[in-house]
Design a protein around this motif. Structure first.
Motif, PDB file in Angstrom:
ATOM      1  N   ILE A 112     -17.225  37.470  99.510  1.00  0.00           N
ATOM      2  CA  ILE A 112     -16.172  37.013 100.408  1.00  0.00           C
ATOM      3  C   ILE A 112     -15.071  38.067 100.373  1.00  0.00           C
ATOM      4  O   ILE A 112     -14.485  38.344  99.326  1.00  0.00           O
ATOM      5  CB  ILE A 112     -15.631  35.637  99.989  1.00  0.00           C
ATOM      6  CG1 ILE A 112     -16.749  34.604 100.144  1.00  0.00           C
ATOM      7  CG2 ILE A 112     -14.418  35.255 100.814  1.00  0.00           C
ATOM      8  CD1 ILE A 112     -16.361  33.211  99.714  1.00  0.00           C
ATOM      9  N   TYR A 114     -11.616  39.094 101.953  1.00  0.00           N
ATOM     10  CA  TYR A 114     -10.472  38.588 102.722  1.00  0.00           C
ATOM     11  C   TYR A 114     -10.889  37.399 103.587  1.00  0.00           C
ATOM     12  O   TYR A 114     -10.666  37.353 104.794  1.00  0.00           O
ATOM     13  CB  TYR A 114      -9.865  39.705 103.578  1.00  0.00           C
ATOM     14  CG  TYR A 114      -9.262  40.814 102.744  1.00  0.00           C
ATOM     15  CD1 TYR A 114      -8.036  40.634 102.090  1.00  0.00           C
ATOM     16  CD2 TYR A 114      -9.924  42.022 102.574  1.00  0.00           C
ATOM     17  CE1 TYR A 114      -7.484  41.640 101.309  1.00  0.00           C
ATOM     18  CE2 TYR A 114      -9.385  43.036 101.789  1.00  0.00           C
ATOM     19  CZ  TYR A 114      -8.162  42.839 101.154  1.00  0.00           C
ATOM     20  OH  TYR A 114      -7.631  43.834 100.370  1.00  0.00           O
ATOM     21  N   LYS A 115     -11.562  36.441 102.920  1.00  0.00           N
ATOM     22  CA  LYS A 115     -11.980  35.151 103.495  1.00  0.00           C
ATOM     23  C   LYS A 115     -13.100  35.257 104.533  1.00  0.00           C
ATOM     24  O   LYS A 115     -13.375  34.317 105.274  1.00  0.00           O
ATOM     25  CB  LYS A 115     -10.768  34.409 104.097  1.00  0.00           C
ATOM     26  CG  LYS A 115      -9.663  34.139 103.087  1.00  0.00           C
ATOM     27  CD  LYS A 115      -8.578  33.243 103.642  1.00  0.00           C
ATOM     28  CE  LYS A 115      -7.446  33.035 102.654  1.00  0.00           C
ATOM     29  NZ  LYS A 115      -7.873  32.468 101.376  1.00  0.00           N
ATOM     30  N   GLN A 116     -13.781  36.396 104.572  1.00  0.00           N
ATOM     31  CA  GLN A 116     -14.924  36.580 105.465  1.00  0.00           C
ATOM     32  C   GLN A 116     -16.174  36.902 104.637  1.00  0.00           C
ATOM     33  O   GLN A 116     -16.093  37.628 103.648  1.00  0.00           O
ATOM     34  CB  GLN A 116     -14.674  37.733 106.453  1.00  0.00           C
ATOM     35  CG  GLN A 116     -13.433  37.573 107.304  1.00  0.00           C
ATOM     36  CD  GLN A 116     -13.540  36.436 108.306  1.00  0.00           C
ATOM     37  OE1 GLN A 116     -14.638  36.129 108.783  1.00  0.00           O
ATOM     38  NE2 GLN A 116     -12.419  35.820 108.641  1.00  0.00           N
ATOM     39  N   TRP A 117     -17.323  36.369 105.044  1.00  0.00           N
ATOM     40  CA  TRP A 117     -18.588  36.668 104.355  1.00  0.00           C
ATOM     41  C   TRP A 117     -19.106  38.038 104.797  1.00  0.00           C
ATOM     42  O   TRP A 117     -19.196  38.319 105.993  1.00  0.00           O
ATOM     43  CB  TRP A 117     -19.644  35.620 104.688  1.00  0.00           C
ATOM     44  CG  TRP A 117     -19.457  34.288 104.041  1.00  0.00           C
ATOM     45  CD1 TRP A 117     -18.284  33.727 103.625  1.00  0.00           C
ATOM     46  CD2 TRP A 117     -20.481  33.346 103.753  1.00  0.00           C
ATOM     47  NE1 TRP A 117     -18.508  32.483 103.097  1.00  0.00           N
ATOM     48  CE2 TRP A 117     -19.853  32.223 103.157  1.00  0.00           C
ATOM     49  CE3 TRP A 117     -21.855  33.319 103.933  1.00  0.00           C
ATOM     50  CZ2 TRP A 117     -20.566  31.099 102.746  1.00  0.00           C
ATOM     51  CZ3 TRP A 117     -22.568  32.207 103.526  1.00  0.00           C
ATOM     52  CH2 TRP A 117     -21.924  31.105 102.936  1.00  0.00           C
ATOM     53  N   ASN A 173     -16.935  25.659 101.499  1.00  0.00           N
ATOM     54  CA  ASN A 173     -16.610  27.015 101.921  1.00  0.00           C
ATOM     55  C   ASN A 173     -15.102  27.248 101.935  1.00  0.00           C
ATOM     56  O   ASN A 173     -14.610  28.288 101.487  1.00  0.00           O
ATOM     57  CB  ASN A 173     -17.198  27.282 103.310  1.00  0.00           C
ATOM     58  CG  ASN A 173     -17.101  28.742 103.717  1.00  0.00           C
ATOM     59  OD1 ASN A 173     -17.300  29.632 102.892  1.00  0.00           O
ATOM     60  ND2 ASN A 173     -16.792  28.983 104.980  1.00  0.00           N
ATOM     61  N   GLU A 174     -14.354  26.272 102.444  1.00  0.00           N
ATOM     62  CA  GLU A 174     -12.893  26.392 102.462  1.00  0.00           C
ATOM     63  C   GLU A 174     -12.317  26.406 101.048  1.00  0.00           C
ATOM     64  O   GLU A 174     -11.374  27.140 100.748  1.00  0.00           O
ATOM     65  CB  GLU A 174     -12.268  25.250 103.271  1.00  0.00           C
ATOM     66  CG  GLU A 174     -12.507  25.341 104.767  1.00  0.00           C
ATOM     67  CD  GLU A 174     -12.040  26.669 105.344  1.00  0.00           C
ATOM     68  OE1 GLU A 174     -10.894  27.081 105.033  1.00  0.00           O
ATOM     69  OE2 GLU A 174     -12.815  27.297 106.089  1.00  0.00           O
ATOM     70  N   LYS A 177     -12.888  29.830  99.587  1.00  0.00           N
ATOM     71  CA  LYS A 177     -11.961  30.811 100.159  1.00  0.00           C
ATOM     72  C   LYS A 177     -10.561  30.675  99.575  1.00  0.00           C
ATOM     73  O   LYS A 177      -9.833  31.667  99.439  1.00  0.00           O
ATOM     74  CB  LYS A 177     -11.916  30.671 101.682  1.00  0.00           C
ATOM     75  CG  LYS A 177     -13.180  31.137 102.383  1.00  0.00           C
ATOM     76  CD  LYS A 177     -13.056  30.983 103.894  1.00  0.00           C
ATOM     77  CE  LYS A 177     -14.297  31.482 104.610  1.00  0.00           C
ATOM     78  NZ  LYS A 177     -14.186  31.355 106.085  1.00  0.00           N
ATOM     79  N   GLU A 178     -10.172  29.455  99.216  1.00  0.00           N
ATOM     80  CA  GLU A 178      -8.840  29.228  98.641  1.00  0.00           C
ATOM     81  C   GLU A 178      -8.675  29.934  97.292  1.00  0.00           C
ATOM     82  O   GLU A 178      -7.606  30.452  96.983  1.00  0.00           O
ATOM     83  CB  GLU A 178      -8.581  27.722  98.456  1.00  0.00           C
ATOM     84  CG  GLU A 178      -8.319  26.972  99.746  1.00  0.00           C
ATOM     85  CD  GLU A 178      -8.157  25.481  99.493  1.00  0.00           C
ATOM     86  OE1 GLU A 178      -8.045  25.081  98.305  1.00  0.00           O
ATOM     87  OE2 GLU A 178      -8.170  24.714 100.466  1.00  0.00           O
ATOM     88  N   ALA A 180     -10.777  32.427  96.098  1.00  0.00           N
ATOM     89  CA  ALA A 180     -11.388  33.759  96.040  1.00  0.00           C
ATOM     90  C   ALA A 180     -10.336  34.852  95.992  1.00  0.00           C
ATOM     91  O   ALA A 180      -9.238  34.722  96.556  1.00  0.00           O
ATOM     92  CB  ALA A 180     -12.303  33.972  97.242  1.00  0.00           C
TER      93      ALA A 180
END
Length: 329
Positions: A112, A114-117, A173-174, A177-178, A180
């Motif tokens: 991940i 910057y919040k992108q896979w 997933n959210e 991301k929080e 990561a």
């Protein structure tokens, strides 16, 4: 006069050690076939489709392929999409892009960023998120703020927690991301490029064009050379296209070494069984010092057809002469 048991000093003229070294010999087949058909043909007639496992083999292959014009299959392929989780199963994905990298890598992993896979190569080192089934908070996810390669991160999570994180739905997933970091591994990975004969793959070249899956379940690699004056390029295509191809077989080269030794014996060493037993003992001793298991040892006969020659012990002979002189006196 006392009987004495004869002790012979024997000179072993020599024994052969035959060392066999195998190297690849490449064979161009002009008859166009699909990659799978070409693989079958090569396995029946030779060993397999061409394998290029390291820089040395790459140089040999490129030197050999100087006169090839057009394109031809080699033994490199990858299955698509092939993604799987380190632990458990989940069909959830949140791709920014799921393209095949222009680099040839043996395995790809998801980070991940910057919040992108994104899919990253095995050489990268990032923070990572473990899953721990004993924890209730944050769905059991734990951020580990240490930079590790994906396989090392997987080992850490399995030892300290449960495994690398599996993402099952948009809610998880959210949450991932929080917590990561900027670059963070999760548990999704897939095999990259592989050789048809199962040889270990190490990246030695890159594609001239970005590979595209085009709905196919497998991509296969061709070498491309428009003319003898141009360099060879590599491209990944749908494996059902018919192309000429390159197989490989083995050429065995024998290296012969001759060794001489001298030893004492009170047995009849001209006996075939004794010679075989001595040779067996020599082979065992040499294998302890690193002689390859497939090395062949054999006796070397001299011009008179004999293996052993007796070497007189001068000191013993001199003593015998002196003793005889005293007896005569």
């Amino acid at each position: 006069m006392m009987d004495r048991k004869a002790i012979h000093v024997l000179f072993l003229y020599g024994f052969y050690i035959g060392l066999v070294h195998a190297s690849h010999q490449y064979y161009y087949v002009a008859d166009p076939k699909t990659w799978t058909e070409a693989q079958t043909y090569c396995r029946e007639k030779y060993i397999d489709l061409a394998t290029i496992s390291n820089d040395t083999e790459k140089k040999r292959f490129l030197d050999w392929a100087q006169n090839i014009k057009g394109s031809a299959w080699i033994g490199l392929y990858r299955d698509l999409p092939g993604w799987r989780w380190s632990a458990g199963s989940s069909d959830y994905r949140d791709w920014t892009t799921d393209g095949v990298s222009t680099s040839m890598v043996p395995e790809e992993y998801v980070a991940i960023v910057y919040k992108q896979w994104e899919n990253h190569a095995y050489t990268h080192a990032h923070n990572f998120i473990c899953y721990d089934e004993r924890l209730n908070a944050c769905h059991g996810f734990v951020l580990i703020s240490q930079d590790k390669k994906w396989r090392d991160a997987q080992s850490y999570c399995r030892e300290k927690h449960t495994d690398l994180a599996t993402v099952k739905d948009a809610i998880e997933n959210e949450k991932i991301k929080e917590i990561a970091a900027s670059y963070t591994w999760i548990g999704l990975h897939r095999l990259g490029w592989q050789w048809s004969d199962g040889s270990n793959f190490s990246p030695t070249f890159s594609f001239s064009k970005t590979p595209t899956a085009s709905g196919s379940k497998r991509l296969c690699v061709v070498l491309i050379r428009s003319s003898p004056a141009e360099n060879i390029e590599w491209e990944a295509l749908n494996c059902t296209v018919k192309k000429p191809f390159v197989c490989y077989g083995e050429v065995k080269k024998k290296t012969v070494q001759i060794h001489r030794i001298r030893f004492h014996s009170d047995v009849n060493v001209n006996n075939a069984a004794a010679q075989e037993a001595i040779l067996d003992q020599i082979k065992k001793k040499l294998q302890e010092k690193g002689l390859p298991a497939d090395a062949k040892l054999s006796w070397r006969k001299q011009s008179d057809g004999q293996i052993f020659h007796e070497k007189k012990d001068k000191k013993r002979e001199n003593k015998k002469k002196k003793r005889n002189s005293r007896d005569e006196f």
